[in-house]
Design an enzyme around this catalytic site. Structure first.
Site, PDB file in Angstrom:
ATOM      1  CB  THR A   1     -10.378 -28.836 -28.115  1.00 43.74           C
ATOM      2  OG1 THR A   1      -9.338 -28.248 -29.013  1.00 43.74           O
ATOM      3  CG2 THR A   1      -9.631 -28.706 -26.865  1.00 43.74           C
TER       4      THR A   1
ATOM      5  NE  ARG B   1      -4.257 -20.672 -32.994  1.00 45.36           N
ATOM      6  CZ  ARG B   1      -5.287 -21.365 -32.202  1.00 45.36           C
ATOM      7  NH1 ARG B   1      -5.357 -22.706 -32.034  1.00 45.36           N
ATOM      8  NH2 ARG B   1      -6.295 -20.980 -31.921  1.00 45.36           N
TER       9      ARG B   1
ATOM     10  CB  SER C   1      -9.696 -31.764 -33.338  1.00 45.66           C
ATOM     11  OG  SER C   1     -10.039 -30.764 -34.231  1.00 45.66           O
TER      12      SER C   1
ATOM     13  CB  THR D   1     -13.926 -26.703 -26.890  1.00 45.34           C
ATOM     14  OG1 THR D   1     -13.602 -27.357 -28.246  1.00 45.34           O
ATOM     15  CG2 THR D   1     -15.441 -26.566 -26.824  1.00 45.34           C
ATOM     16  N   GLY D   2     -13.333 -24.445 -28.804  1.00 41.87           N
ATOM     17  CA  GLY D   2     -13.587 -23.498 -29.910  1.00 41.87           C
ATOM     18  C   GLY D   2     -12.474 -22.738 -30.245  1.00 41.87           C
TER      19      GLY D   2
ATOM     20  CB  THR E   1      -6.384 -28.990 -28.913  1.00 43.95           C
ATOM     21  OG1 THR E   1      -6.977 -28.922 -30.210  1.00 43.95           O
ATOM     22  CG2 THR E   1      -5.641 -27.756 -28.621  1.00 43.95           C
TER      23      THR E   1
END
Ligand code: SD4
Length: 327
Positions: free
Chosen positions: A188, A216, A86, A239-240, A206
């Site tokens: 990330t 994106r 990632s 993160t996420g 990331t």
């Protein structure tokens, strides 16, 4: 009226500050409180790989180096790790097979630099730092960011490893776009640190969500979303699932909560509560926040179980499971 624990804490903070105390005085109080505390240096970073990143950051912090250098060098370890799917090299590609990177960095003077939708460069964080230090801008994107990197001596490389390519080819068979909690939207590296001089900096890097739409961009390069640092108050990072962080400007929000007197832990909890209030489908996603204040106190909180972070201070480096809202 029912008062829950959190609103009780907030009310106590305001009561301690005194109802007639102005906002400026509360801020001054926050700074005064910090002067007595000396938990520094400290570095925290997201997920299990934060442990290795912290080791590199600590090499700098323990020798009285700058937090800015520490966070850059720290996250670079993970960018260069081909096994991490990632971040940087080895990152899972977008749905069309392109590895596209987002990164941001902030220093103790409120300077910020970021890159988004950058391809072919192993260390986007260092490009972000150069954007901060060598240009009048905050963010460079896509082809322009690549040109800038190449003009500054970075090498063009293939970041799509065989392992990541195979996973993508497997995914293409069904091509379902459904981020899996703690898996596809996980990994990330975000890092915030305070150095021996008491200065704060942060970094975030990331390859974004696996199999995202081409083009994106997530929260990580957006200053105030994936990362925010205010040297008077504290620093926070995320993160996420970036879309939720962008819609609530999570890292900036956490720093503002700390400015108003909340601890890093309380501030992270309030930012996750904001997501819960504003974004009804939040239960389907994972978000993890980390925060650090000027006193060297830290906090973390997430939506789902499973988020952890690494903390390195005088007591050593350790992994900590974050508390979460969905129980
Ligand atoms: C993004 N926030 O691009 C990033 C993904 C991430 O752990 O944090 N993964 O939305």
């Amino acid at each position: 009226m029912k008062i829950n624990r959190r609103s009780f804490i907030e009310k106590s903070i305001l009561a301690t500050a005194g109802t007639l105390i102005s906002h400026k005085q509360i801020q001054a109080g926050v700074v005064l409180k910090h002067k007595g505390l000396r938990n520094k240096p400290v570095v925290i970073s997201t997920w299990t790989h934060g442990y290795a990143a912290n080791e590199a950051a600590w090499q700098i912090l323990s020798k009285k180096g700058k937090a800015l250098d520490a966070v850059e060098k720290g996250v670079m370890v993970i960018e260069a790790d081909a096994d991490n799917t990632s971040v940087g090299l080895g990152g899972l590609p977008d749905r069309d097979g392109f590895v596209t990177l987002d990164a941001s960095i902030m220093d103790e003077n409120g300077n910020a630099g970021s890159v988004s939708f950058l391809q072919h460069i192993v260390h986007p964080i260092s490009v972000a730092r150069l954007v901060m230090e060598k240009t009048p801008h905050v963010m460079l994107s896509g082809e322009g960011a690549l040109q800038f990197a190449l003009a500054n001596g970075f090498k063009k490389e293939n970041l799509l490893t065989e392992k990541a390519k195979k996973e993508w080819e497997e995914w293409k068979k069904e091509a379902k776009y459904q981020p899996v909690i703690n898996i596809e939207n996980h990994d990330t590296i975000s890092m915030v640190a305070i150095d021996a001089q008491g200065n704060l900096s942060g970094a975030c890097t990331t390859s974004g969500l696996a199999y995202k739409m081409h083009g994106r961009v997530g929260d990580s390069p957006i200053i105030g979303a994936g990362l925010y640092v205010d040297n008077e108050v504290g620093a926070a990072a995320a993160t996420g699932m970036g879309e939720l962080v962008m819609k609530t400007l999570g890292s900036f929000l956490i720093v503002e909560f700390m400015r108003n007197g909340l601890s890093p832990q309380q501030a992270c909890e309030k930012a996750i509560e904001r997501i819960k209030q504003k974004l009804p489908d939040y239960k389907k996603f994972q978000i993890g926040y980390i925060a650090l204040n000027k006193a060297g106190e830290t906090g973390a909180y997430s939506i789902q179980e499973g988020f952890n972070y690494a903390k390195y201070d005088k007591k050593g480096n350790k992994l900590i499971d974050a508390d979460y809202i969905l129980k």
